[in-house]
Scaffold this motif. Structure first.
Motif, PDB file in Angstrom:
ATOM      1  N   ALA A   1       0.837  -1.204   0.000  1.00 15.42           N
ATOM      2  CA  ALA A   1       0.000   0.000   0.000  1.00 15.42           C
ATOM      3  C   ALA A   1       0.870   1.250   0.000  1.00 15.42           C
ATOM      4  CB  ALA A   1      -0.934  -0.009   1.212  1.00 15.42           C
ATOM      5  N   LEU A   2       1.899   1.279   0.846  1.00 12.70           N
ATOM      6  CA  LEU A   2       2.780   2.446   0.884  1.00 12.70           C
ATOM      7  C   LEU A   2       3.571   2.584  -0.413  1.00 12.70           C
ATOM      8  CD1 LEU A   2       4.085   2.519   4.559  1.00 12.70           C
ATOM      9  CD2 LEU A   2       1.948   3.362   3.590  1.00 12.70           C
ATOM     10  N   ASP A   3       3.955   1.443  -1.010  1.00 13.20           N
ATOM     11  CA  ASP A   3       4.609   1.495  -2.325  1.00 13.20           C
ATOM     12  C   ASP A   3       3.703   2.205  -3.335  1.00 13.20           C
ATOM     13  OD1 ASP A   3       6.767   0.082  -1.336  1.00 13.20           O
ATOM     14  OD2 ASP A   3       6.087  -1.854  -2.120  1.00 13.20           O
ATOM     15  N   HIS A   4       2.428   1.839  -3.302  1.00  9.34           N
ATOM     16  CA  HIS A   4       1.470   2.433  -4.249  1.00  9.34           C
ATOM     17  C   HIS A   4       1.322   3.933  -4.000  1.00  9.34           C
ATOM     18  CE1 HIS A   4      -2.106   2.999  -6.682  1.00  9.34           C
ATOM     19  NE2 HIS A   4      -2.737   3.492  -5.626  1.00  9.34           N
ATOM     20  N   PHE A   5       1.194   4.331  -2.743  1.00  3.04           N
ATOM     21  CA  PHE A   5       1.024   5.753  -2.444  1.00  3.04           C
ATOM     22  C   PHE A   5       2.271   6.542  -2.846  1.00  3.04           C
ATOM     23  CE2 PHE A   5      -1.634   4.024   1.280  1.00  3.04           C
ATOM     24  CZ  PHE A   5      -2.721   3.832   0.439  1.00  3.04           C
TER      25      PHE A   5
END
Length: 699
Positions: free
Chosen positions: A53-57
């Motif tokens: 999720a943090l990679d995506h953000f």
């Protein structure tokens, strides 16, 4: 540009709702004014997709002010050092947006350097000017070293060894400004009566930072974090920015520095909110345990303080936070993947594998979706691991996946590493638990509910620490979930999950529709973790048949003493006492409504199977063997006893998805459907219900 980047990145499976929440908070509807922002805490078990999720953000916010810190590998830090780390990342050059400047934080940082001793106003003025002049010579080195990974890796150590390059980065934009002008601008945030009192405050901060006193260090941390926030507010107050500043804090449960920084930040935020002022920093943090979140979160499936992604929104947080604001945290529990998302992941995995290896796509992973989804219940990391194992297994036995969890792991060079898939996954999911807690968790897995394991005394012989803490750890680590309704949906048949559950009371509804003797709503272990723990309990090196029998006998006797006949039968079936199970259900076939009978049948036959009961024989044949071996008296009755014994044995085996192969048309379905139809021929009053159930197992 940022909006375009967002459109080019599709959120990972299962994270679309969370992505919408973060984007809604990240946007600035009114660029001229800030608004209250939550600390979004993404809570999930290991492998639930927090880091993805943090990679995506990070990807979709490319070009905007964004900083990311991973706390799992970070050394111990003070709160102001975390603020410094964020400032360093935000002050770097971002394509498409103007870098943020941090003059107030920079001045405070220079003032508290260990090698600097400030004594009075005049001396402080001279020393700070000299420090600024020295820092300017490092600007070129900072530009050259910004891309060096080692520079970022040095952050977070105390004292910060990369301070010279960091200061050089923070000085960008002020290289040609006279030292006196820079000092006057930065000093405006210190003191309360002009530059003189500001210098006195810096002298006092320098003194406090050198005392080693915890109280003095907390004062310094708070003041420098305030300077960090003031710099952010000033940067956003001067320019037109469409998005807030984003801080991504990964694994905040791994390092107390994260909690201390957030405590200081939110304390400052609360003080500002009392005057109607807000800062532009959106924090998105991740944690594998609720212990990292202050407040009453305890991690149970019905915890009202944890929010489901589908229900999370900025408006919902704002309403919950109250006025005046008192709760900045917004914990969101990440969900597992549904069957459609598992199928989509299968397609992506095969496509990427085909591009990597040059081999054509076979569609096997998509066909295996029912198996993968029912084994893992959509646990994201485990889904990926099973896809990789199936791909490797398919090179030898394309359609035989019964030994999936026993397949050995392979290294990058293709050689077997010894450990089996189930063992590897179990180790990953239980990381952080002690050996004693793991052994206690395996005993808990034997019970239908953890509550029964505790109340029956199953943990009494365990070490005191493990006995007293294992339930809290499992709950805090989000491993408790709502029970899955047992019906044809969990045995390879068709129909919506929960179709046998009684409907809500309706006027004139028959009494049989208003009671359910099989569902108490108590939390259970996540089915995937439970299966892995039962697998460990039912074989060497950590399990044995005698241990298995002792545990289930204890549970069966406890349920019998407390008037729980179905749960007692559940554990007696785990002890191979199929004859007693058939004897109980054969008497119920005369009922006028067999829906309660079906609920009880599925409930009891959900019992775990000891590994030694399995063989290489096809599951339909093995069901007949189990009926003949463990229910010999019933097996002699060809009319009712034999079909009921084989039905119970088949449903018992079908409780494990590995016995429901091939995934598209499970072998056991024919056996289960045939036995239901045979029983319908002898049912006294409700053959229709049995025929309907048989139809759920038709091809």
């Amino acid at each position: 540009m940022v909006q375009g980047a967002r459109g080019a990145h599709v959120p990972p499976s299962g994270l679309a709702e969370v992505a919408e929440l973060v984007h809604a908070c990240w946007s600035r509807p009114d660029p001229a004014a800030d608004r209250p922002l939550p600390v979004i805490a993404l809570l999930g078990r290991p492998g639930s997709g927090k880091t993805h999720a943090l990679d995506h953000f990070e990807a979709v916010t490319e070009g905007a002010p964004v900083a990311r810190i991973g706390f799992a590998a970070a050394a111990e830090q003070r709160p102001h050092e975390v603020a410094l780390h964020l400032a360093f990342l935000l002050a770097r050059k971002h394509r498409g947006s103007k870098p943020l400047r941090f003059p107030r934080l920079l001045l405070g940082l220079l003032a508290v350097q260990p090698e600097l001793s400030l004594t009075d106003r005049a001396q402080a003025n001279r020393e700070l000017r000299r420090a600024l002049r020295q820092a300017r010579h490092r600007g070129a080195a900072a530009d050259a070293g910004e891309g060096i990974a080692g520079l970022v890796e040095t952050l977070g150590l105390s004292p910060v060894p990369g301070i010279e390059l960091i200061v050089g980065v923070l000085l960008r934009g002020f290289e040609y400004m006279p030292a006196s002008t820079f000092l006057n601008r930065a000093l405006a945030s210190y003191g309360s009566a002009g530059p003189g009192s500001a210098l006195e405050e810096l002298v006092e901060l320098n003194r406090r930072n050198r005392t080693g006193s915890t109280t003095d260090q907390e004062t310094v941390d708070r003041r420098l974090c305030l300077a960090f926030v003031d710099d952010l507010c000033a940067a956003y107050g001067r320019g037109h920015r469409d998005h807030h500043c984003l801080a991504l804090l990964d694994d905040i449960d791994h390092n107390p520095a994260a909690a201390r920084f957030l405590d200081v930040l939110l304390g400052l935020r609360t003080e500002r909110a009392r005057t109607g002022a807000y800062d532009p920093l959106l924090v998105v943090a991740s944690s594998a345990t609720t212990q990292a979140i202050p407040g009453p979160c305890e991690g149970g499936p019905d915890d009202a303080h944890l929010h489901h992604p589908a229900e999370a929104s900025y408006a919902a947080w704002r309403e919950r936070a109250g006025t005046p604001l008192y709760d900045w945290w917004y914990p969101v529990r990440l969900r597992d993947l549904d069957a459609v998302e598992v199928a989509l992941e299968a397609g992506r995995f095969e496509t990427e594998s085909a591009l990597r290896t040059g081999r054509p796509e076979t569609g096997l992973l998509a066909r295996a979706t029912p198996l993968v989804h029912r084994l893992t219940y959509g646990h994201p990391w485990s889904v990926h691991r099973l896809h990789a194992a199936i791909e490797r297994l398919s090179e030898h036995t394309p359609e035989d996946l019964r030994g999936l969890l026993d397949t050995p792991l392979h290294g990058p060079d293709g050689t077997a590493r010894g450990a089996q898939l189930a063992e590897s996954v179990r180790e990953y999911l239980l990381a952080g638990l002690t050996d004693g807690q793991r052994a206690a968790a395996a005993r808990i897995a034997a019970a239908r509910t953890p509550k029964a394991a505790v109340n029956s005394g199953l943990l009494n012989g365990q070490p005191e620490h493990a006995r007293d803490t294992v339930m809290r750890e499992l709950r805090n680590r989000l491993w408790l979930s709502r029970p899955v309704p047992e019906d044809a949906n969990t045995r390879g048949g068709t129909g919506p999950s929960g179709y046998l559950r009684p409907k809500a009371a309706q006027p004139g509804a028959p009494a049989a529709d208003l009671s359910d003797t099989t569902h108490d709503g108590r939390p259970v272990l996540h089915p995937w973790l439970r299966l892995l723990l039962l697998d460990e309990l039912s074989g060497p090196p950590n399990g044995s048949e005698s241990q298995w029998r002792d545990i289930h006998r204890t549970l069966a006797d406890w349920h019998h003493r407390h008037g729980h006949p179905l749960d007692s039968l559940y554990h007696r079936l785990a002890l191979d006492e199929l004859e007693e199970v058939v004897g109980y259900f054969v008497t119920g076939l005369a009922a006028g409504d067999l829906r309660p009978w079906l609920r009880e049948l599925y409930h009891v036959t959900a019992a775990p199977v000891y590994r030694a009961q399995l063989s290489d024989a096809p599951p339909p044949r093995r069901a007949g063997e189990l009926a003949r071996e463990h229910a010999p008296s019933a097996y002699e009755d060809r009319a009712r006893g034999r079909p009921l014994a084989e039905l119970c044995a088949a449903l018992w085996l079908a409780g494990d998805p590995r016995h429901r192969l091939p995934p598209g048309s499970p072998e056991l379905n024919y056996k289960i459907g045939a036995m239901f139809r045979q029983l319908a021929m002898t049912a006294d009053a409700d053959a229709d219900t049995l025929l309907d159930e048989a139809a759920r197992y038709a091809d």
